[in-house]
Design a protein around this motif. Structure first.
Motif, PDB file in Angstrom:
ATOM      1  N   UNK A 212       0.789  -1.230   0.000  1.00 26.87           N
ATOM      2  CA  UNK A 212       0.000   0.000   0.000  1.00 26.87           C
ATOM      3  C   UNK A 212       0.815   1.270   0.000  1.00 26.87           C
ATOM      4  N   UNK A 213       2.012   1.215  -0.518  1.00 22.23           N
ATOM      5  CA  UNK A 213       2.884   2.398  -0.508  1.00 22.23           C
ATOM      6  C   UNK A 213       2.653   3.311  -1.703  1.00 22.23           C
ATOM      7  N   UNK A 214       2.112   2.756  -2.788  1.00 30.76           N
ATOM      8  CA  UNK A 214       1.934   3.513  -4.029  1.00 30.76           C
ATOM      9  C   UNK A 214       0.469   3.441  -4.451  1.00 30.76           C
ATOM     10  N   UNK A 215      -0.163   4.574  -4.639  1.00 31.89           N
ATOM     11  CA  UNK A 215      -1.575   4.588  -5.025  1.00 31.89           C
ATOM     12  C   UNK A 215      -1.703   4.605  -6.556  1.00 31.89           C
ATOM     13  N   UNK A 216      -1.038   3.662  -7.179  1.00 31.62           N
ATOM     14  CA  UNK A 216      -1.103   3.475  -8.621  1.00 31.62           C
ATOM     15  C   UNK A 216      -0.573   2.076  -8.921  1.00 31.62           C
ATOM     16  N   UNK A 217      -1.206   1.368  -9.840  1.00 31.26           N
ATOM     17  CA  UNK A 217      -0.711   0.046 -10.199  1.00 31.26           C
ATOM     18  C   UNK A 217      -1.738  -0.741 -10.982  1.00 31.26           C
ATOM     19  N   UNK A 218      -1.502  -2.033 -11.100  1.00 31.49           N
ATOM     20  CA  UNK A 218      -2.412  -2.906 -11.824  1.00 31.49           C
ATOM     21  C   UNK A 218      -3.562  -3.345 -10.912  1.00 31.49           C
ATOM     22  N   UNK A 219      -4.643  -3.764 -11.528  1.00 29.03           N
ATOM     23  CA  UNK A 219      -5.802  -4.298 -10.815  1.00 29.03           C
ATOM     24  C   UNK A 219      -5.808  -5.802 -11.008  1.00 29.03           C
TER      25      UNK A 219
END
Length: 238
Positions: A212-219
Protein backbone atom coordinates in the motif's frame (compact mmCIF):
# COMPACT_ATOMS: atom_id res chain seq x y z
CA UNK A 1 -55.08 -14.37 -26.92
CA UNK A 2 -53.18 -12.60 -29.72
CA UNK A 3 -52.64 -9.61 -27.44
CA UNK A 4 -51.29 -11.87 -24.68
CA UNK A 5 -48.95 -13.58 -27.13
CA UNK A 6 -47.79 -10.19 -28.43
CA UNK A 7 -47.07 -8.88 -24.95
CA UNK A 8 -45.27 -12.11 -24.04
CA UNK A 9 -43.16 -11.75 -27.16
CA UNK A 10 -42.28 -8.19 -26.22
CA UNK A 11 -41.30 -9.31 -22.72
CA UNK A 12 -39.05 -12.04 -24.10
CA UNK A 13 -37.52 -9.60 -26.57
CA UNK A 14 -36.89 -7.13 -23.76
CA UNK A 15 -35.25 -9.83 -21.65
CA UNK A 16 -33.05 -10.87 -24.56
CA UNK A 17 -32.06 -7.28 -25.28
CA UNK A 18 -31.17 -6.73 -21.65
CA UNK A 19 -29.06 -9.88 -21.59
CA UNK A 20 -27.17 -8.73 -24.67
CA UNK A 21 -26.15 -5.53 -22.88
CA UNK A 22 -23.80 -7.33 -20.50
CA UNK A 23 -20.15 -6.33 -20.89
CA UNK A 24 -21.02 -3.31 -23.03
CA UNK A 25 -21.23 0.42 -22.43
CA UNK A 26 -24.17 2.73 -23.00
CA UNK A 27 -23.66 5.86 -25.08
CA UNK A 28 -23.85 7.89 -21.87
CA UNK A 29 -21.10 5.79 -20.24
CA UNK A 30 -18.89 6.17 -23.30
CA UNK A 31 -19.33 9.93 -23.18
CA UNK A 32 -18.44 9.92 -19.49
CA UNK A 33 -15.17 8.15 -20.23
CA UNK A 34 -15.92 4.59 -19.11
CA UNK A 35 -13.90 1.75 -20.66
CA UNK A 36 -14.59 -1.98 -20.53
CA UNK A 37 -11.85 -4.11 -18.95
CA UNK A 38 -13.57 -7.32 -20.07
CA UNK A 39 -15.18 -7.73 -23.48
CA UNK A 40 -17.26 -10.76 -22.51
CA UNK A 41 -15.54 -12.96 -25.08
CA UNK A 42 -11.80 -13.05 -24.38
CA UNK A 43 -9.21 -12.33 -21.69
CA UNK A 44 -7.76 -9.51 -23.79
CA UNK A 45 -6.28 -6.81 -21.57
CA UNK A 46 -5.29 -9.25 -18.80
CA UNK A 47 -2.39 -11.56 -17.99
CA UNK A 48 -1.40 -13.83 -15.15
CA UNK A 49 0.76 -12.00 -12.63
CA UNK A 50 4.46 -12.17 -13.65
CA UNK A 51 3.56 -13.99 -16.88
CA UNK A 52 2.74 -12.92 -20.41
CA UNK A 53 -0.54 -14.76 -20.89
CA UNK A 54 -3.62 -15.85 -18.92
CA UNK A 55 -3.52 -19.37 -17.42
CA UNK A 56 -6.07 -22.08 -18.22
CA UNK A 57 -7.83 -21.81 -14.85
CA UNK A 58 -9.22 -18.48 -16.11
CA UNK A 59 -11.81 -19.00 -18.84
CA UNK A 60 -14.61 -17.10 -20.54
CA UNK A 61 -17.98 -18.85 -20.65
CA UNK A 62 -21.32 -17.30 -21.62
CA UNK A 63 -20.06 -13.75 -21.15
CA UNK A 64 -18.52 -14.45 -17.74
CA UNK A 65 -14.84 -14.48 -16.79
CA UNK A 66 -14.53 -17.58 -14.61
CA UNK A 67 -11.86 -18.92 -12.30
CA UNK A 68 -12.17 -22.68 -12.62
CA UNK A 69 -10.20 -24.53 -9.90
CA UNK A 70 -10.70 -27.87 -11.68
CA UNK A 71 -8.22 -26.92 -14.39
CA UNK A 72 -4.51 -27.88 -14.17
CA UNK A 73 -2.62 -26.27 -11.30
CA UNK A 74 -0.03 -24.68 -13.59
CA UNK A 75 -2.83 -22.68 -15.22
CA UNK A 76 -3.54 -20.73 -12.04
CA UNK A 77 -2.39 -17.51 -10.45
CA UNK A 78 -3.99 -14.10 -10.00
CA UNK A 79 -4.69 -12.19 -13.21
CA UNK A 80 -3.87 -8.50 -13.56
CA UNK A 81 -4.72 -5.75 -16.02
CA UNK A 82 -2.16 -4.97 -18.68
CA UNK A 83 -2.48 -1.29 -17.80
CA UNK A 84 -1.83 0.54 -14.55
CA UNK A 85 -4.42 2.84 -12.97
CA UNK A 86 -4.08 5.65 -10.45
CA UNK A 87 -7.24 7.75 -10.02
CA UNK A 88 -10.28 5.74 -11.07
CA UNK A 89 -13.69 4.32 -10.41
CA UNK A 90 -13.97 0.57 -10.98
CA UNK A 91 -17.38 -1.04 -11.37
CA UNK A 92 -17.94 -4.77 -11.71
CA UNK A 93 -20.12 -7.71 -10.76
CA UNK A 94 -18.87 -10.87 -9.06
CA UNK A 95 -20.34 -14.14 -7.92
CA UNK A 96 -18.75 -16.84 -5.81
CA UNK A 97 -19.34 -20.56 -5.31
CA UNK A 98 -20.48 -21.98 -1.98
CA UNK A 99 -17.55 -21.67 0.43
CA UNK A 100 -15.61 -19.63 -2.13
CA UNK A 101 -13.06 -16.89 -1.60
CA UNK A 102 -11.44 -14.35 -3.93
CA UNK A 103 -10.59 -10.66 -4.00
CA UNK A 104 -10.10 -7.49 -5.99
CA UNK A 105 -6.54 -6.29 -5.43
CA UNK A 106 -5.42 -2.91 -6.72
CA UNK A 107 -2.28 -0.74 -6.85
CA UNK A 108 -0.38 -3.94 -7.62
CA UNK A 109 3.32 -3.38 -8.33
CA UNK A 110 4.22 -6.09 -10.83
CA UNK A 111 7.86 -6.84 -10.18
CA UNK A 112 9.66 -10.20 -9.83
CA UNK A 113 10.82 -9.18 -6.38
CA UNK A 114 7.19 -9.48 -5.26
CA UNK A 115 5.96 -13.04 -5.80
CA UNK A 116 2.31 -12.21 -5.12
CA UNK A 117 -0.10 -9.39 -5.91
CA UNK A 118 -1.10 -8.94 -2.26
CA UNK A 119 2.44 -8.05 -1.18
CA UNK A 120 1.89 -4.56 -2.59
CA UNK A 121 -1.81 -4.15 -3.30
CA UNK A 122 -4.72 -3.62 -0.87
CA UNK A 123 -7.73 -5.87 -1.35
CA UNK A 124 -11.49 -5.59 -1.42
CA UNK A 125 -12.61 -9.00 -0.19
CA UNK A 126 -14.81 -11.39 -2.20
CA UNK A 127 -16.26 -14.15 -0.03
CA UNK A 128 -19.10 -16.49 0.79
CA UNK A 129 -19.53 -15.07 4.28
CA UNK A 130 -21.42 -18.09 5.56
CA UNK A 131 -19.38 -21.09 4.46
CA UNK A 132 -15.89 -19.92 3.45
CA UNK A 133 -13.05 -20.91 5.78
CA UNK A 134 -11.80 -17.31 5.90
CA UNK A 135 -14.91 -15.92 7.61
CA UNK A 136 -13.67 -15.87 11.20
CA UNK A 137 -12.53 -12.24 11.33
CA UNK A 138 -14.98 -9.42 10.77
CA UNK A 139 -12.66 -7.54 8.42
CA UNK A 140 -12.28 -10.63 6.25
CA UNK A 141 -15.93 -10.52 5.15
CA UNK A 142 -17.10 -9.64 1.64
CA UNK A 143 -16.62 -6.01 0.65
CA UNK A 144 -14.23 -5.24 3.49
CA UNK A 145 -10.75 -3.75 3.15
CA UNK A 146 -9.14 -7.10 3.78
CA UNK A 147 -7.66 -7.58 7.25
CA UNK A 148 -7.87 -3.84 7.90
CA UNK A 149 -11.42 -2.49 8.10
CA UNK A 150 -15.08 -3.46 7.86
CA UNK A 151 -17.48 -5.86 9.55
CA UNK A 152 -20.80 -7.65 9.22
CA UNK A 153 -22.80 -4.42 9.61
CA UNK A 154 -21.68 -3.34 6.14
CA UNK A 155 -20.88 -6.71 4.52
CA UNK A 156 -24.11 -7.80 2.84
CA UNK A 157 -23.24 -10.11 -0.07
CA UNK A 158 -25.79 -12.04 -2.08
CA UNK A 159 -26.27 -15.80 -1.78
CA UNK A 160 -23.47 -17.76 -3.51
CA UNK A 161 -24.15 -17.98 -7.23
CA UNK A 162 -25.94 -14.61 -7.32
CA UNK A 163 -24.36 -11.44 -8.69
CA UNK A 164 -22.90 -8.76 -6.41
CA UNK A 165 -22.27 -5.18 -7.51
CA UNK A 166 -18.99 -3.40 -6.69
CA UNK A 167 -17.91 0.22 -6.87
CA UNK A 168 -14.29 0.82 -5.93
CA UNK A 169 -13.07 4.41 -6.13
CA UNK A 170 -9.52 5.65 -5.71
CA UNK A 171 -8.77 9.34 -6.11
CA UNK A 172 -5.41 10.70 -4.97
CA UNK A 173 -5.13 7.81 -2.54
CA UNK A 174 -8.61 8.31 -1.11
CA UNK A 175 -10.50 5.01 -1.19
CA UNK A 176 -14.23 4.36 -1.14
CA UNK A 177 -15.71 0.85 -1.40
CA UNK A 178 -19.34 -0.05 -2.08
CA UNK A 179 -20.83 -3.55 -2.15
CA UNK A 180 -24.42 -3.83 -3.36
CA UNK A 181 -24.94 -0.12 -2.76
CA UNK A 182 -23.63 -0.18 0.82
CA UNK A 183 -20.46 1.74 1.66
CA UNK A 184 -18.05 -0.74 3.25
CA UNK A 185 -14.96 1.46 3.58
CA UNK A 186 -13.71 5.00 3.16
CA UNK A 187 -10.25 6.24 4.04
CA UNK A 188 -7.00 7.80 2.89
CA UNK A 189 -3.96 5.71 2.07
CA UNK A 190 -0.87 6.83 3.97
CA UNK A 191 -2.84 8.72 6.62
CA UNK A 192 -2.22 8.14 10.34
CA UNK A 193 -5.48 6.16 10.47
CA UNK A 194 -4.35 4.02 7.53
CA UNK A 195 -0.96 3.38 9.08
CA UNK A 196 -2.64 2.37 12.34
CA UNK A 197 -4.80 -0.16 10.50
CA UNK A 198 -1.75 -1.59 8.75
CA UNK A 199 0.09 -1.84 12.08
CA UNK A 200 -2.71 -4.00 13.49
CA UNK A 201 -3.01 -6.25 10.43
CA UNK A 202 -1.07 -9.08 8.80
CA UNK A 203 0.53 -6.40 6.62
CA UNK A 204 2.67 -5.25 9.55
CA UNK A 205 4.88 -8.27 8.83
CA UNK A 206 8.19 -7.36 7.19
CA UNK A 207 7.22 -9.44 4.15
CA UNK A 208 4.71 -6.67 3.38
CA UNK A 209 7.20 -3.79 3.69
CA UNK A 210 5.96 -2.26 0.41
CA UNK A 211 2.26 -2.91 0.95
CA UNK A 212 0.00 0.00 0.00
CA UNK A 213 2.88 2.40 -0.51
CA UNK A 214 1.93 3.51 -4.03
CA UNK A 215 -1.57 4.59 -5.03
CA UNK A 216 -1.10 3.48 -8.62
CA UNK A 217 -0.71 0.05 -10.20
CA UNK A 218 -2.41 -2.91 -11.82
CA UNK A 219 -5.80 -4.30 -10.81
CA UNK A 220 -5.92 -8.01 -9.97
CA UNK A 221 -8.59 -10.69 -9.66
CA UNK A 222 -7.47 -13.28 -7.16
CA UNK A 223 -7.09 -17.03 -7.41
CA UNK A 224 -8.39 -18.56 -4.21
CA UNK A 225 -10.45 -21.56 -3.03
CA UNK A 226 -13.67 -22.08 -4.94
CA UNK A 227 -14.91 -20.81 -8.28
CA UNK A 228 -15.52 -17.13 -8.97
CA UNK A 229 -17.30 -15.36 -11.83
CA UNK A 230 -16.84 -11.79 -13.10
CA UNK A 231 -18.65 -9.59 -15.61
CA UNK A 232 -19.42 -5.97 -16.49
CA UNK A 233 -15.88 -4.96 -15.47
CA UNK A 234 -15.49 -1.31 -16.40
CA UNK A 235 -13.34 1.61 -15.34
CA UNK A 236 -13.39 5.39 -15.55
CA UNK A 237 -10.22 7.34 -14.96
CA UNK A 238 -10.72 10.39 -12.78
Amino acid sequence: MKRIMFLTGLALLGTSAFAQEANTLTAKEKNEGWKMLFDGKTTKGWHTYLRDTVGSKWQVKDGVLIFDPSQPQNGGGDIVTNEEYENFELNLQWRISKGGNSGIIFDVQENPKYNATYLTGPEMQVLDNKDADDNKKQNHLAGCLYDMAGDSTVSKPKTPGEWNQVRLIQNKGHLTFYLNGIKTFEGQMGSPEWNEMVAHSKFANKAFADFGKVSKGRIALQQHPGSSGWRNIKIKQL
